[in-house]
Design a protein around this motif. Structure first.
Motif, PDB file in Angstrom:
ATOM      1  N   TRP A  92       0.837  -1.193   0.000  1.00  0.00           N
ATOM      2  CA  TRP A  92       0.000   0.000   0.000  1.00  0.00           C
ATOM      3  C   TRP A  92       0.881   1.255   0.000  1.00  0.00           C
ATOM      4  N   GLU A  95       2.486   1.846  -3.415  1.00  0.00           N
ATOM      5  CA  GLU A  95       1.526   2.416  -4.372  1.00  0.00           C
ATOM      6  C   GLU A  95       1.410   3.923  -4.178  1.00  0.00           C
ATOM      7  N   ARG A  96       1.337   4.377  -2.931  1.00  0.00           N
ATOM      8  CA  ARG A  96       1.210   5.819  -2.652  1.00  0.00           C
ATOM      9  C   ARG A  96       2.474   6.569  -3.063  1.00  0.00           C
ATOM     10  N   GLN A  98       4.429   5.781  -5.470  1.00  0.00           N
ATOM     11  CA  GLN A  98       4.427   5.879  -6.931  1.00  0.00           C
ATOM     12  C   GLN A  98       3.601   7.088  -7.364  1.00  0.00           C
ATOM     13  N   GLY A  99       2.531   7.344  -6.658  1.00  0.00           N
ATOM     14  CA  GLY A  99       1.733   8.536  -6.946  1.00  0.00           C
ATOM     15  C   GLY A  99       2.519   9.809  -6.664  1.00  0.00           C
ATOM     16  N   ILE A 100       3.291   9.826  -5.586  1.00  0.00           N
ATOM     17  CA  ILE A 100       4.111  10.999  -5.273  1.00  0.00           C
ATOM     18  C   ILE A 100       5.185  11.199  -6.341  1.00  0.00           C
ATOM     19  N   LEU A 102       4.825  11.003  -9.352  1.00  0.00           N
ATOM     20  CA  LEU A 102       4.231  11.691 -10.504  1.00  0.00           C
ATOM     21  C   LEU A 102       4.015  13.187 -10.265  1.00  0.00           C
ATOM     22  N   VAL A 103       4.289  13.661  -9.063  1.00  0.00           N
ATOM     23  CA  VAL A 103       4.115  15.091  -8.778  1.00  0.00           C
ATOM     24  C   VAL A 103       5.149  15.869  -9.585  1.00  0.00           C
TER      25      VAL A 103
END
Length: 191
Positions: A92, A95-96, A98-100, A102-103
């Motif tokens: 989990w 996954e988070r 990986q989102g960061i 993309l910032v």
């Protein structure tokens, strides 16, 4: 007596003290300085008290006061929470992160500016205190080095540490046996 009285009146009389006035040119009057410091402290406290003299009745004021107290605890607890989350649920967490990833970079710069302005003043004060402490420590280095050298000279394995020099009385006293009840008791126990 009139001449001496006029001299003393000139120097100390007339609600003036020439000596005191001259000294105060070079050194602050401690009592007057304390009175000024007390007045400044009183004014600062009065200003601080006036800021909170009017109770804030509105919900918006209370909300903003509470909101102003949140960033530091939220950053600290949030960072600790990230570590705990990474240990409890690594997938989990990954996954988070990986989102960061993309910032966009300009948004990171903006976040850096906001955090710098928010914490900048406090950091500057702490940095200056740290630099003063370092300077104070550095000024003590020569004394510490000298103390260490002196202590090393006193070690038992240092050559001639127990040398009595030219003092013959001290040399005789060093080799003359003395009464030592503990040593006598030890010798009796070994016999």
């Amino acid at each position: 007596m009139g001449l001496i009285e006029r001299i003393f009146t000139t120097v100390f009389g007339g609600e003036r003290n020439v000596i005191r006035d001259t000294v105060e040119v070079f050194r602050e009057n401690a009592e007057a300085g304390a009175q000024r410091a007390h007045a400044v402290q009183g004014q600062a406290m009065a200003q601080y008290g006036a800021e909170f003299a009017h109770p804030r009745h509105g919900g918006f004021d209370r909300f903003m006061d509470g909101l102003n107290r949140l960033p530091r605890p939220m950053l600290a607890l949030g960072t600790l929470g990230l570590f705990v989350t990474a240990m409890i649920n690594p997938l989990w967490f990954a996954e988070r992160m990986q989102g960061i990833a993309l910032v966009p970079e300009p948004l990171w710069w903006l976040l850096g500016v906001i955090v710098s302005f928010y914490f900048g003043a406090r950091q500057q004060v702490k940095s200056q205190e740290f630099q003063r402490a370092i300077v104070g420590t550095i000024t003590r280095v020569p004394q510490v080095v000298e103390n260490i050298e002196t202590l090393r000279k006193l070690r038992a394995d240092t050559p001639r540490v127990a040398d009595t020099g030219a003092d013959s009385r001290l040399a005789l006293a060093a080799v003359e046996p003395s009464d030592n009840p503990a040593l006598d008791a030890w010798r009796r126990s070994r016999a």
